[in-house]
Design a protein around this motif. Structure first.
Motif, PDB file in Angstrom:
ATOM      1  N   ASP A 129      -6.024  -0.085  -4.987  1.00 50.71           N
ATOM      2  CA  ASP A 129      -5.560  -0.780  -3.782  1.00 50.71           C
ATOM      3  C   ASP A 129      -6.731  -1.544  -3.173  1.00 50.71           C
ATOM      4  N   GLU A 130      -6.738  -2.851  -3.352  1.00 44.73           N
ATOM      5  CA  GLU A 130      -7.808  -3.741  -2.862  1.00 44.73           C
ATOM      6  C   GLU A 130      -9.189  -3.274  -3.341  1.00 44.73           C
ATOM      7  N   PRO A 131      -9.410  -3.167  -4.640  1.00 40.26           N
ATOM      8  CA  PRO A 131     -10.698  -2.640  -5.136  1.00 40.26           C
ATOM      9  C   PRO A 131     -11.891  -3.537  -4.847  1.00 40.26           C
ATOM     10  N   THR A 132     -11.665  -4.850  -4.627  1.00 38.16           N
ATOM     11  CA  THR A 132     -12.805  -5.752  -4.382  1.00 38.16           C
ATOM     12  C   THR A 132     -13.199  -5.812  -2.911  1.00 38.16           C
ATOM     13  N   SER A 133     -12.432  -5.158  -2.016  1.00 42.45           N
ATOM     14  CA  SER A 133     -12.738  -5.266  -0.587  1.00 42.45           C
ATOM     15  C   SER A 133     -14.130  -4.728  -0.296  1.00 42.45           C
ATOM     16  N   HIS A 134     -14.900  -5.486   0.461  1.00 41.28           N
ATOM     17  CA  HIS A 134     -16.278  -5.166   0.868  1.00 41.28           C
ATOM     18  C   HIS A 134     -17.294  -5.256  -0.274  1.00 41.28           C
ATOM     19  N   TYR A 151      -7.204   6.879  -8.834  1.00 41.64           N
ATOM     20  CA  TYR A 151      -6.695   6.183  -7.633  1.00 41.64           C
ATOM     21  C   TYR A 151      -7.835   5.727  -6.747  1.00 41.64           C
ATOM     22  N   LEU A 152      -7.809   4.445  -6.371  1.00 38.51           N
ATOM     23  CA  LEU A 152      -8.728   3.900  -5.373  1.00 38.51           C
ATOM     24  C   LEU A 152      -7.907   3.429  -4.185  1.00 38.51           C
ATOM     25  N   SER A 153      -8.263   3.921  -2.995  1.00 39.64           N
ATOM     26  CA  SER A 153      -7.474   3.647  -1.794  1.00 39.64           C
ATOM     27  C   SER A 153      -8.119   2.571  -0.930  1.00 39.64           C
ATOM     28  N   GLN A 154      -7.257   1.756  -0.335  1.00 40.46           N
ATOM     29  CA  GLN A 154      -7.727   0.794   0.672  1.00 40.46           C
ATOM     30  C   GLN A 154      -8.313   1.538   1.871  1.00 40.46           C
ATOM     31  N   LEU A 155      -7.744   2.712   2.172  1.00 39.22           N
ATOM     32  CA  LEU A 155      -8.247   3.565   3.251  1.00 39.22           C
ATOM     33  C   LEU A 155      -9.224   4.549   2.620  1.00 39.22           C
ATOM     34  N   GLN A 156     -10.509   4.249   2.725  1.00 44.67           N
ATOM     35  CA  GLN A 156     -11.516   4.980   1.962  1.00 44.67           C
ATOM     36  C   GLN A 156     -11.562   6.468   2.291  1.00 44.67           C
ATOM     37  N   GLY A 157     -11.138   6.818   3.511  1.00 33.88           N
ATOM     38  CA  GLY A 157     -11.126   8.211   3.911  1.00 33.88           C
ATOM     39  C   GLY A 157     -10.113   9.061   3.152  1.00 33.88           C
ATOM     40  N   GLU A 158      -9.181   8.417   2.446  1.00 36.29           N
ATOM     41  CA  GLU A 158      -8.200   9.166   1.644  1.00 36.29           C
ATOM     42  C   GLU A 158      -8.849   9.807   0.423  1.00 36.29           C
ATOM     43  N   THR A 159      -9.898   9.184  -0.100  1.00 29.78           N
ATOM     44  CA  THR A 159     -10.500   9.698  -1.341  1.00 29.78           C
ATOM     45  C   THR A 159     -11.947  10.140  -1.162  1.00 29.78           C
ATOM     46  N   THR A 214       0.831  -1.208   0.000  1.00 27.40           N
ATOM     47  CA  THR A 214       0.000   0.000   0.000  1.00 27.40           C
ATOM     48  C   THR A 214       0.866   1.260   0.000  1.00 27.40           C
ATOM     49  N   THR A 215       1.951   1.243   0.763  1.00 35.30           N
ATOM     50  CA  THR A 215       2.848   2.400   0.789  1.00 35.30           C
ATOM     51  C   THR A 215       3.444   2.651  -0.593  1.00 35.30           C
ATOM     52  N   LEU A 216       3.828   1.587  -1.292  1.00 28.65           N
ATOM     53  CA  LEU A 216       4.366   1.722  -2.642  1.00 28.65           C
ATOM     54  C   LEU A 216       3.344   2.361  -3.582  1.00 28.65           C
TER      55      LEU A 216
END
Length: 579
Positions: free
Chosen positions: A468-473, A393-401, A369-371
């Protein structure tokens, strides 16, 4: 047994359930599935604490029934310093302390009967957990999950995926009558996902697991509860058999629907003829015949088949293609490294060309994720981005976007949309319509937030996607729609994913994290590696055959060729027996 009968429940802005019923019985491992935002987590809250919710219907749970719970947001308390073994052992230690207190109470009590009753309850709970053998019980679970190497580490030092497994083990060892787990698979890497599968299959108690993970669904459960369009359907059996049942039902219902349509069209013609006759022939019998035909037609319309479980609204994800680039490198990474408390990555070098679709694969906590975040920000000296590249960009940490305090509408105004009508038209493809557009993002489920991220990325007209993990949830239908969008996209994609199906169905090759660096691996070798570790010898071949036949069935249904669909269904059933 837990029994739910004729339950209805709604929020002011949304109806969740209408007259739903299901049962859970001893020994059942039940998968709880349904589209994002359909109310799965709310139903779990009702099961765990019925008195907090005002609902219609009847919920029957034995008052002595114990319920364990693993949240999708399980996180270790950073101030709680103990070893992994000590953390898992807390339920044993708690009962041991309780028994020690009861022994002391026995020496001074004037009501020995009450104390003995309390003692027997505590002893029964201790024995149910095999308390005299608790060290071996914990070691067995750690071995099963391939986490014995973590036994003596501080629990705050393990990765998020490892802690999720530790939380599952801790709840299982307590041996509740019912263990509920809400998306325990989210963000787990391939190895940890396989460990979760082993833990689920070894558990002797009753399980209710919310999951959208196709690997777990195909290998772990003997009952399916499907929540869709405010209704519930139960199925006793494997998920793969449930899918076959849905397809079988779809063929039957579509055949009936076509017959009904033809019958309605025939009666439309008769009614039109009677109306035409009535214009020049006013006999009473003609009028009565016309009214009778109209009433019969209305009854035909009223009985039209309602099939919420075979006609599920699937989102239409389409990534708008940005400015087309020639076959050039759009991302260059040379001698990249990253460390926090320890070195995670070093000497990382690779390039992504303008049409490459690439997955980065590696264990939890290895710096993936850092990369990706560094590539998106383009501020690291080891990273060069083509000046003509436009990144979505799609982030694993949804609050980023996404901004939690925004409503959905205002989030997309901030994203550059000009009018509310334009936003509504766009979001309709992603399952958002009506009053939900006025809701704040903080009130949405994890799956709904990820769909919003996808909707923003889709509209960005980017020629490079970093996901970053687009299929999560995401629910199963959204995962399949995302796979198709990835396959159709003309630009470059760099994606972190632990979802095996998304990787093998959409990527050109993978970048594997190995010994703190990255090496390229062909898709053929990656498939071979995963299947050797997690699947039986012929599973890949049989699964590909199954998918091919399912596509043929769908095409036969589009052509209303029901005889061919039924023949193909027999072929599909034979393949499923091999899986």
């Amino acid at each position: 047994m837990i029994k739910l009968e004729h339950l209805s429940f709604s929020f002011p802005q949304k109806e969740l359930y209408t007259d739903v019923s299901f049962t859970l019985e001893e020994g059942q491992h039940c998968a709880f599935i349904g589209t994002s935002g359909s109310g799965k987590s709310t139903l779990i809250e009702i099961l765990m604490d019925p008195d907090k919710h005002l609902y219609d219907g009847k919920l029957t749970i034995d008052p002595d029934c114990s319920i364990g719970y693993v949240s999708q947001f399980s996180q270790v308390d950073p101030t709680q310093h103990m070893t992994v073994f000590e953390y898992i052992a807390e339920p044993f230690n708690k009962i041991q302390d309780e028994l020690t207190g009861i022994y002391a109470e026995m020496a001074t009590t004037s009501d020995m009967d009450a104390v003995m009753e309390k003692y027997q309850l505590a002893l029964d709970a201790f024995n149910a957990m095999d308390g005299d053998n608790f060290e071996n019980v914990i070691n067995k679970q750690l071995n099963l999950a391939n986490l014995m190497n973590l036994k003596d580490l501080d629990v705050t030092s393990v990765s998020g995926g490892e802690f999720k497994l530790i939380q599952v083990m801790k709840e299982m060892i307590s041996r509740p009558d019912l263990l509920i787990m809400d998306e325990p698979d989210v963000f787990l890497d391939f190895e940890n996902l396989n460990s979760l599968r082993k833990l689920i299959n070894s558990h002797k108690g009753m399980l209710l697991v919310v999951t959208h993970n196709r690997y777990l669904l195909n290998h772990c459960f003997n009952k399916i509860i499907h929540l869709e369009n405010t209704e519930i359907q139960e199925f006793d059996g494997r998920y793969i058999d449930y899918n076959f049942y849905l397809l079988q039902t779809k063929i039957e219902l579509q055949e009936i629907a076509v017959a009904e349509r033809e019958e309605i069209e025939r009666y439309d013609g008769i009614i039109d003829n009677l109306r035409e006759i009535a214009t020049y022939n006013s006999e009473a019998s003609r009028g009565r015949a016309l009214k009778a035909r109209v009433r019969f037609q209305e009854r035909l319309e009223a009985r039209r088949i309602k099939a919420p479980f075979v006609d599920i609204k699937q989102p239409k994800i389409t990534f708008a293609n940005g400015p087309e680039l020639e076959d050039v490198a759009v991302i260059n990474v040379e001698d990249y490294g990253v460390s926090f408390d320890e070195l995670l990555l070093q000497n990382v070098t690779f390039e992504i060309k303008s049409t490459d679709k690439v997955a980065i694969i590696g264990p939890n906590g290895t710096g993936k994720t850092t990369l990706l975040r560094d590539i998106f920000r383009n501020e690291h000296e080891a990273i060069r981005i083509n000046p003509d590249a436009k990144i979505g960009y799609l982030s694993q940490l949804q609050g980023e976007t996404l901004k939690d305090s925004n409503t959905i509408l205002h989030e997309f105004i901030d994203a550059g949309f000009d009018t509310y009508d334009e936003i509504r038209a766009h979001l309709l493809h992603y399952g958002f319509e009506g009053e939900i557009l006025e809701q704040k993002i903080e009130s949405l489920s994890g799956g709904e937030k990820n769909m919003l991220q996808l909707a923003k990325v889709a509209a960005a007209e980017a020629n490079v996607l970093i996901l970053d993990e687009p299929t999560s949830h995401l629910d199963l239908y959204s995962q399949i729609a995302l796979e198709k969008a990835v396959q159709d996209y003309k630009g470059a994609i760099l994606m972190i994913s632990h979802d095996f199906y998304s990787v093998v169905n959409g990527m050109d090759y993978v970048l594997i994290i190995d010994n703190k660096s990255i090496r390229k691996m062909t898709m053929r070798k990656f498939r071979q590696m995963i299947y050797n570790r997690h699947f039986s010898k012929d599973y890949l071949h049989n699964e590909q055959q199954k998918k091919a036949v399912e596509l043929k069935v769908e095409q036969a249904l589009k052509n209303e060729n029901f005889e061919l669909a039924k023949v193909l269904l027999e072929e599909l059933e034979a393949i499923i027996k091999t899986l």
